[in-house]
Write an enzyme that holds these catalytic residues in place. Structure first.
Site, PDB file in Angstrom:
ATOM      1  N   LYS A  71      41.523  45.858  35.751  1.00  0.00           N
ATOM      2  CA  LYS A  71      41.445  44.554  35.259  1.00  0.00           C
ATOM      3  C   LYS A  71      41.023  44.447  33.816  1.00  0.00           C
ATOM      4  CE  LYS A  71      39.940  42.050  39.299  1.00  0.00           C
ATOM      5  NZ  LYS A  71      39.092  41.021  40.031  1.00  0.00           N
ATOM      6  N   ASP A 108      39.848  34.116  38.963  1.00  0.00           N
ATOM      7  CA  ASP A 108      38.566  34.017  39.812  1.00  0.00           C
ATOM      8  C   ASP A 108      37.848  32.777  39.834  1.00  0.00           C
ATOM      9  OD1 ASP A 108      39.152  36.426  41.091  1.00  0.00           O
ATOM     10  OD2 ASP A 108      38.183  37.806  39.520  1.00  0.00           O
TER      11      ASP A 108
END
Length: 278
Positions: A71, A108
């Site tokens: 990420k 997210d």
């Protein structure tokens, strides 16, 4: 599954990637909407990730999800990075643009808020103080979501205080860092408690947190979804709190990527939850 020479392609980068539920989730939506496309696991070693990312447009991919350990690397490699992903410090969604460049996004925060609102339609962070346990990537996304939703104050609690301070400084805004020893007292006067750590996950110890000071009308949620009802959520439910499990965050965070790659904004339904749980 409908597959032709013009099939739209997407996938998920990880190392390892076998644990990811994303292929099952996106595969459900592809079947549901009868899309000519496929979503595949992309097991890529960290040292090979840059090459694999650059190959996406050459292989005809519309984009990909990114999971551990890629990420932060994806944030550095993407040609364009949306402001929210840069604030959070991680990319979980890659979108190949028409010119072949790659955009990094983070969904997210969207997934977290959508999960709460799916379960509690009238939820608004603006109505009171939120308490967030943890200081990792998920905590950054959750805190950013709450701040952007108007939270007047976010109390951030982590066993290692310095990591919580780093998150507060990176995000800015009304974040109050609370010492781990004061975590129980910090619940007083709050309307939301969020656990973003792995504590309570199957195979991990439970989160050690007394809820006595938490107002009875406060909402409690956990981003852990194995098990669906963590010890924290069980403790909260038995006290009469409304609780929200973490599976919905996983499902909702996938929706913007699916829209970008396949042109349809999918829905999170009870049927989908049962399918992914199975």
């Amino acid at each position: 599954m409908i597959l032709s020479g013009k099939a739209k392609l997407a996938g998920v980068f990880g190392w390892p990637v076998g644990h990811s539920r994303s292929p099952k989730l996106h595969g459900f939506w592809i079947e549901q909407h009868r899309i000519d496309g496929a979503y595949v696991p992309l097991s890529v070693r960290p040292e090979d990730f840059a090459y694999a990312l650059r190959a996406l447009p050459r292989m005809g991919f519309a984009g990909a999800n990114v999971t551990i350990p890629h990420k932060q690397t994806a944030l550095a490699l993407a040609d364009h990075v949306e402001p929210l992903a840069r604030r959070i410090g991680a990319v979980n969604t890659l979108v190949v643009r028409e010119d072949g460049s790659i955009e990094g996004r983070n969904t997210d925060a969207f997934g977290f808020l959508e999960n709460l609102r799916h379960a509690v339609p009238d939820f608004s962070a603006a109505t009171g103080v939120s308490v967030v346990i943890g200081a990792g990537g998920a905590a950054r996304a959750v805190a950013a979501a709450l701040l952007d939703d108007g939270a007047p104050r976010v109390r951030l609690i982590n066993r290692t205080r310095s990591r919580a301070v780093e998150v507060a400084e990176a995000l800015g805004g009304p974040i109050e860092v609370v010492d781990w020893e004061d975590r129980a007292e910090a619940l007083a006067g709050s309307n939301l408690l969020v656990n973003t750590t792995s504590l309570g996950m199957t195979g991990q110890p439970p989160l050690d947190l007394a809820l006595d000071a938490l107002p009875r009308d406060a909402l409690v949620t956990d981003i852990v979804y194995v098990p669906l009802e963590t010890p924290l959520l069980l403790q909260a439910r038995l006290r009469g709190h409304r609780t929200v499990d973490g599976l919905g965050m996983l499902l909702h965070q996938a929706r913007p990527g699916f829209l970008a790659w396949f042109g349809v904004m999918p829905a999170v339904t009870d049927e989908l939850r049962r399918f992914v749980e199975s």
